[in-house]
Design a protein around this motif. Structure first.
Motif, PDB file in Angstrom:
ATOM      1  N   LEU A  61       2.739   9.783   7.509  1.00 39.57           N
ATOM      2  CA  LEU A  61       1.713   9.644   6.500  1.00 39.57           C
ATOM      3  C   LEU A  61       0.709  10.159   7.513  1.00 39.57           C
ATOM      4  N   LEU A  73      -5.372   5.672   2.953  1.00 41.82           N
ATOM      5  CA  LEU A  73      -3.513   6.952   3.168  1.00 41.82           C
ATOM      6  C   LEU A  73      -3.279   7.378   2.298  1.00 41.82           C
ATOM      7  N   ILE A  79      11.355   7.935  -2.530  1.00 38.04           N
ATOM      8  CA  ILE A  79      11.804   6.616  -2.929  1.00 38.04           C
ATOM      9  C   ILE A  79      12.939   6.329  -1.806  1.00 38.04           C
ATOM     10  N   SER A 104      12.665  -1.604  -8.380  1.00 36.57           N
ATOM     11  CA  SER A 104      12.214  -0.895  -8.749  1.00 36.57           C
ATOM     12  C   SER A 104      13.552   0.620  -9.017  1.00 36.57           C
ATOM     13  N   GLU A 130      11.132  -2.717 -12.661  1.00 42.73           N
ATOM     14  CA  GLU A 130      10.381  -1.872 -12.543  1.00 42.73           C
ATOM     15  C   GLU A 130      10.856  -0.169 -12.784  1.00 42.73           C
ATOM     16  N   ASN A 200       0.360   3.656 -10.035  1.00 37.26           N
ATOM     17  CA  ASN A 200       1.297   4.387  -8.579  1.00 37.26           C
ATOM     18  C   ASN A 200      -0.122   5.088  -7.937  1.00 37.26           C
ATOM     19  N   THR A 201       0.235   5.896  -7.003  1.00 34.70           N
ATOM     20  CA  THR A 201      -0.776   6.486  -6.403  1.00 34.70           C
ATOM     21  C   THR A 201      -1.531   7.638  -6.682  1.00 34.70           C
ATOM     22  N   ILE A 258      -5.797  -2.773  -3.056  1.00 29.56           N
ATOM     23  CA  ILE A 258      -6.097  -4.540  -2.825  1.00 29.56           C
ATOM     24  C   ILE A 258      -6.585  -3.884  -2.039  1.00 29.56           C
ATOM     25  N   MET A 282       0.207  -2.943   4.204  1.00 32.59           N
ATOM     26  CA  MET A 282       0.554  -1.824   5.948  1.00 32.59           C
ATOM     27  C   MET A 282      -0.258  -2.279   6.636  1.00 32.59           C
TER      28      MET A 282
END
Ligand SMILES: Cc1cc2nc3c(=O)[nH]c(=O)nc-3n(C[C@H](O)[C@H](O)[C@H](O)COP(=O)(O)O)c2cc1C
Length: 406
Positions: A61, A73, A79, A104, A130, A200-201, A258, A282
């Protein structure tokens, strides 16, 4: 009194605020805590067969901050690092909460694998499945994640394979790293998707260490293009939610950037029926949802919305094309002198970039003749002391009509 109870794909949720699939949903205990803290649901960290599970790198991260405030971030987390046997037991903790939950899943384009994972989810009590066809790092190299999400045929095939196998709703989670998101949404819809999750990112590089000559996240001296999230991606997420809501017309779970109750309502007003949050949870912990629920209810009561469904897509009509915009020729800035700090940022910005209409020391003595009407002064004002107002006789025109002669 307004209510946050939300029906999504025929399932009743306590509220529309979910935690998305990511590190916060790595274990059953984490997810029990999420539900105990009052989130409407959560999406279990992406699962797969043992053959697709890899160890994570350390660290994985990297944050971006400005003026000591986090705005982004980047992660290169893969996964789950656990196989399905481990999840057999772990998922029971979540089942015990009695809250409806989403699982997911991810696999290579082998459709039998997708179908089998879908079956596993249904057998383990998932309310919704998902499909993660959208992870931008690590997985595409293995023909998983974004490798699938960037190919409409694969999106269609994978969605159909799971849909044909299960009787619970299927939601395809899309990647923003495509040129045409609507094409991908339509492919999922054609495959039978009941809903879409977006986004997604965003693939990117959040930071370069110019002394060490290393990109983020710095994994023992090397980095990679990987997933960006948090407030920095919100404009992309909102754009994509709006495009999908307008063009694909499937229920949407809005994800991306968000950071407050207001951002969640923004997603909802652009067409999301539920929302998912990861990065803010987070950073600030699961407790943030308490305030989000209280503030959203206050807002709904104040604005006359009885249910969340009443707010879904209400701002969509305002998303239009440039051709449809009207121009008000007499829109000028007005400074609230009571709020003004006399920092002169507006004067400098207007002088260097605009028409030089704001002069010191008479801060509210705006030269309307010089004003370009761009609102840069309002953008740079640190205390929101500047509003754009119509002065004089209102004069509106459209592109069709052409600009009136002054
Ligand atoms: C550390 C981390 C791990 C993530 N892992 C997954 C994952 O396993 N599966 C998935 O579908 N999305 C994953 N995501 C993406 C999030 O679910 C979400 O789509 C993205 O972070 C945007 O939302 P946000 O701005 O609220 O964080 C991950 C995000 C982060 C930050």
């Amino acid at each position: 009194m307004a209510s946050l109870r939300t029906e999504f794909l025929g399932i009743e949720f306590d509220n529309p605020f979910f935690i998305g699939s990511a590190s916060p949903t790595l274990t059953g205990e984490h997810m029990r805590k999420i539900i105990d803290k009052g989130w409407g649901s959560c999406v279990v960290k992406t699962l797969s067969f043992d053959k697709n599970v890899r160890p994570d790198v350390r660290p994985r991260l990297m944050g971006a901050r400005r003026h000591n405030s986090l705005y982004g971030l980047q992660n290169c987390e893969l996964i789950t690092t656990h196989g399905l046997e481990w999840w057999d037991k772990e998922i029971k903790v979540l089942q015990d909460t009695k809250a409806p939950f989403i699982v997911s899943i991810m696999a290579t384009p082998d459709l039998d694998d997708w179908a089998a994972l879908g079956r596993w989810c249904e057998e383990h009590g998932a309310s919704i499945i998902e499909l993660n066809v959208s992870c931008p790092h690590g997985c595409p190299e293995e023909h998983m994640g974004m490798f699938i999400g960037q190919d409409p045929q694969l999106v269609h095939g994978v969605t159909k394979a799971v849909k044909d196998e299960v009787s619970i709703p299927v939601m395809t989670k899309l990647t923003p790293n495509v040129t045409d998101i609507v094409q991908m949404g339509k492919a999922a819809k054609k495959g039978g998707a009941d809903a879409l999750a977006a986004i997604n990112t965003v693939a990117g590089i959040i930071d370069v260490d110019i002394y060490q000559k290393v990109v983020a996240p710095n994994v023992l001296g090397r980095g990679l293009v990987s997933g960006n999230s948090g407030p920095q991606v919100r404009p992309i997420a909102l754009r994509i939610v709006a495009e999908l809501a307008k063009e694909v017309k499937l229920p949407i779970s809005g994800v991306g950037g968000i950071d407050s109750w207001k951002n969640a309502v923004e997603h909802i007003m652009l067409g999301a029926a539920t929302t998912q949050n990861v990065t803010a949870a987070m950073w600030y912990g699961f407790g943030i949802v308490e305030k989000w629920k209280r503030k959203t209810l206050e807002f709904m009561d104040g604005q006359g919305y009885d249910t969340v469904a009443d707010m879904v897509g209400v701002a969509l009509d305002a998303v239009t094309s440039y051709e449809d915009l009207e121009v008000e020729d007499h829109l000028y800035p007005e400074v609230d002198v009571g709020k003004c700090l006399h920092c002169n940022r507006c004067t400098v910005a207007c002088g260097d970039t605009g028409g030089g209409a704001i002069k010191v020391p008479k801060i509210n003595d705006i030269d309307d003749e010089e004003c370009l009407g761009c609102a840069l002064c309002a953008v740079v004002c640190p205390v929101g002391a500047i509003d754009m107002v119509v002065r004089g006789e209102s004069q509106r025109w459209t592109r069709e009509q052409g600009q009136p002669v002054k």
